[in-house]
Design a protein around this motif. Structure first.
Motif, mmCIF file in Angstrom:
data_model
loop_
_atom_site.group_PDB
_atom_site.id
_atom_site.type_symbol
_atom_site.label_atom_id
_atom_site.label_comp_id
_atom_site.label_asym_id
_atom_site.label_seq_id
_atom_site.Cartn_x
_atom_site.Cartn_y
_atom_site.Cartn_z
ATOM 1 N N LEU A 89 0.842 -1.199 0.000
ATOM 2 C CA LEU A 89 0.000 0.000 0.000
ATOM 3 C C LEU A 89 0.875 1.246 0.000
ATOM 4 O O LEU A 89 1.730 1.409 0.871
ATOM 5 C CB LEU A 89 -0.917 -0.008 1.227
ATOM 6 C CG LEU A 89 -1.795 1.224 1.473
ATOM 7 C CD1 LEU A 89 -2.768 1.431 0.323
ATOM 8 C CD2 LEU A 89 -2.556 1.078 2.788
ATOM 9 N N VAL A 90 0.651 2.119 -0.978
ATOM 10 C CA VAL A 90 1.367 3.391 -1.060
ATOM 11 C C VAL A 90 0.380 4.498 -0.715
ATOM 12 O O VAL A 90 -0.623 4.690 -1.409
ATOM 13 C CB VAL A 90 1.957 3.629 -2.462
ATOM 14 C CG1 VAL A 90 2.690 4.970 -2.501
ATOM 15 C CG2 VAL A 90 2.915 2.502 -2.830
ATOM 16 N N PHE A 91 0.661 5.236 0.347
ATOM 17 C CA PHE A 91 -0.246 6.275 0.815
ATOM 18 C C PHE A 91 -0.267 7.473 -0.133
ATOM 19 O O PHE A 91 0.652 7.685 -0.932
ATOM 20 C CB PHE A 91 0.164 6.757 2.208
ATOM 21 C CG PHE A 91 0.011 5.722 3.286
ATOM 22 C CD1 PHE A 91 -1.238 5.368 3.771
ATOM 23 C CD2 PHE A 91 1.129 5.097 3.819
ATOM 24 C CE1 PHE A 91 -1.370 4.418 4.766
ATOM 25 C CE2 PHE A 91 1.002 4.140 4.806
ATOM 26 C CZ PHE A 91 -0.255 3.806 5.285
ATOM 27 N N GLN A 92 -1.318 8.279 0.001
ATOM 28 C CA GLN A 92 -1.435 9.487 -0.803
ATOM 29 C C GLN A 92 -0.296 10.459 -0.510
ATOM 30 O O GLN A 92 0.188 11.138 -1.396
ATOM 31 C CB GLN A 92 -2.781 10.172 -0.545
ATOM 32 C CG GLN A 92 -2.978 11.439 -1.356
ATOM 33 C CD GLN A 92 -4.350 12.059 -1.143
ATOM 34 O OE1 GLN A 92 -5.201 11.496 -0.451
ATOM 35 N NE2 GLN A 92 -4.572 13.216 -1.721
ATOM 36 N N PHE A 93 0.134 10.493 0.757
ATOM 37 C CA PHE A 93 1.214 11.394 1.146
ATOM 38 C C PHE A 93 2.458 10.553 1.433
ATOM 39 O O PHE A 93 2.566 9.935 2.499
ATOM 40 C CB PHE A 93 0.811 12.222 2.365
ATOM 41 C CG PHE A 93 -0.446 13.025 2.136
ATOM 42 C CD1 PHE A 93 -0.414 14.173 1.362
ATOM 43 C CD2 PHE A 93 -1.652 12.608 2.669
ATOM 44 C CE1 PHE A 93 -1.571 14.906 1.134
ATOM 45 C CE2 PHE A 93 -2.822 13.328 2.452
ATOM 46 C CZ PHE A 93 -2.778 14.484 1.675
ATOM 47 N N PRO A 94 3.403 10.476 0.493
ATOM 48 C CA PRO A 94 4.533 9.542 0.595
ATOM 49 C C PRO A 94 5.426 9.786 1.797
ATOM 50 O O PRO A 94 6.103 8.869 2.264
ATOM 51 C CB PRO A 94 5.288 9.760 -0.721
ATOM 52 C CG PRO A 94 4.894 11.122 -1.179
ATOM 53 C CD PRO A 94 3.472 11.289 -0.738
ATOM 54 N N LEU A 146 14.314 15.485 -0.978
ATOM 55 C CA LEU A 146 13.590 15.160 -2.207
ATOM 56 C C LEU A 146 12.374 16.052 -2.417
ATOM 57 O O LEU A 146 11.777 16.557 -1.467
ATOM 58 C CB LEU A 146 13.130 13.696 -2.174
ATOM 59 C CG LEU A 146 14.202 12.636 -1.954
ATOM 60 C CD1 LEU A 146 13.586 11.255 -2.018
ATOM 61 C CD2 LEU A 146 15.331 12.768 -2.976
ATOM 62 N N SER A 147 11.995 16.192 -3.684
ATOM 63 C CA SER A 147 10.752 16.870 -4.025
ATOM 64 C C SER A 147 9.576 15.925 -3.737
ATOM 65 O O SER A 147 9.771 14.730 -3.473
ATOM 66 C CB SER A 147 10.749 17.252 -5.506
ATOM 67 O OG SER A 147 10.682 16.078 -6.309
ATOM 68 N N GLY A 148 8.359 16.449 -3.831
ATOM 69 C CA GLY A 148 7.182 15.616 -3.585
ATOM 70 C C GLY A 148 7.091 14.447 -4.547
ATOM 71 O O GLY A 148 6.792 13.317 -4.154
ATOM 72 N N GLY A 149 7.377 14.714 -5.828
ATOM 73 C CA GLY A 149 7.328 13.649 -6.817
ATOM 74 C C GLY A 149 8.394 12.590 -6.589
ATOM 75 O O GLY A 149 8.145 11.388 -6.750
ATOM 76 N N GLN A 150 9.596 13.025 -6.190
ATOM 77 C CA GLN A 150 10.671 12.073 -5.910
ATOM 78 C C GLN A 150 10.354 11.228 -4.682
ATOM 79 O O GLN A 150 10.637 10.029 -4.647
ATOM 80 C CB GLN A 150 11.985 12.831 -5.722
ATOM 81 C CG GLN A 150 12.526 13.450 -7.004
ATOM 82 C CD GLN A 150 13.652 14.427 -6.754
ATOM 83 O OE1 GLN A 150 13.822 14.957 -5.644
ATOM 84 N NE2 GLN A 150 14.446 14.706 -7.781
ATOM 85 N N LYS A 151 9.746 11.849 -3.678
ATOM 86 C CA LYS A 151 9.340 11.090 -2.491
ATOM 87 C C LYS A 151 8.345 9.994 -2.864
ATOM 88 O O LYS A 151 8.408 8.872 -2.354
ATOM 89 C CB LYS A 151 8.726 12.020 -1.447
ATOM 90 C CG LYS A 151 9.720 12.901 -0.710
ATOM 91 C CD LYS A 151 9.015 13.788 0.303
ATOM 92 C CE LYS A 151 10.012 14.675 1.049
ATOM 93 N NZ LYS A 151 9.331 15.587 2.000
#
Length: 286
Positions: A89-94, A146-151
């Motif tokens: 499970l990958v959360f909405q907020f990494p 890291l940026s949000g996308g990288q996280k």
């Protein structure tokens, strides 16, 4: 069916003044080997639904069958560790999933927790980091850099390192630019087609639903409103209107053409298909 919900309900804060029924008598079969979109308005119960898949939440009523395991209300589940290896499970907020000093330590944490040697875990970390389009220079970086996308990519890599059968993603492209969103969705499609992963995506993006997913599950007021093949779902214009769902751009364009007097077929789901159908209509009226 590999995953089945039977009369599943989930109530938050049971027996308190704040009691809230987020899921009510949910019956649902999720087809193994497909990409399934889970859609619905904010607060409909989408996230609550998918968090039952690896027993992050437990049903207050009913039962869930996941492969050879049964999670039943009132019964303490066993072998949760192996279940959470099979259902990632990958959360909405990494950032919720990144807690180690370096990216390497974060990615190898899961495999090592399941008995993989450190050497093998590091090898796997390099493989999955490449899979999410990050190079090995990131392994020594801190998640804070890291940026949000990288996280988000690193969080997905950490789940992939455990090689789950099922990958559950909650709004995986939220906050990404258009190019980043396309790259991420292409990754999920590759994981589905080349590696045989069953993918569930909670999303509000109907373009992604149409272009990448096989099935769509609509959650409404804590219940399953419908589960359909994606193309069958988007053929039903009245249903999208009823659910207050803005169809993908190609569907909107087709509908607009039909309102102007054309009679385009229901099965136009790409620019090429729509262009050919319009060309045929124009030639017919010449």
């Amino acid at each position: 069916m590999s995953i089945q919900f039977e009369k599943v309900s989930h109530t938050y804060s049971v027996d308190t003044p704040f009691s809230y029924a987020a899921l009510v008598d949910v019956d649902l079969d999720i087809t193994e080997g497909k990409m399934t979109a889970v859609i619905g308005s904010t607060g409909s119960g989408k996230t609550t639904l998918v968090q039952h898949l690896n027993a992050l939440l437990l049903p207050t009523k009913g039962k869930i069958t996941i492969f050879d395991r049964v999670i039943e209300a009132g019964v303490q589940p066993k072998k949760l560790k192996s279940l959470r290896k099979e259902v990632g499970l990958v959360f909405q907020f990494p950032e919720y999933q990144l807690f180690e000093e370096t990216i390497l330590k974060d990615i190898i944490f899961g495999p090592k927790n399941f008995g993989v040697s450190e050497e093998e875990a590091i090898k796997k970390a390099r493989e999955v980091l490449k899979l999410v389009d990050l190079d090995e220079s990131y392994l020594d970086k801190s998640p804070l850099d890291l940026s949000g996308g990288q996280k988000r990519r690193v969080a997905i890599a950490g789940i992939l390192a455990m090689d789950p059968k099922v990958l559950v993603l909650d709004e995986p492209t939220a906050g990404l630019d258009p190019q980043g969103s396309i790259q991420m969705m292409n990754l999920f499609k590759r994981l589905n087609k080349e590696f045989g992963k069953t993918i569930l995506i909670v999303t509000h993006d109907m373009e992604h639903v149409l272009n990448y997913c096989d099935d769509v599950v609509v959650v409404r007021d804590g219940k399953i409103f419908c589960k359909e093949d994606v193309h069958a779902f988007f053929k039903r214009n009245s249903l999208c209107e009823e659910l207050n769902i803005l169809p993908p751009a190609i569907i909107q364009l087709k509908n607009a053409c039909n309102k102007c007097g054309m009679n385009l077929p229901d099965d136009c789901f790409s620019v090429d298909e729509l262009a050919k159908a319009i060309s045929k209509q124009v030639k017919h009226h010449e």
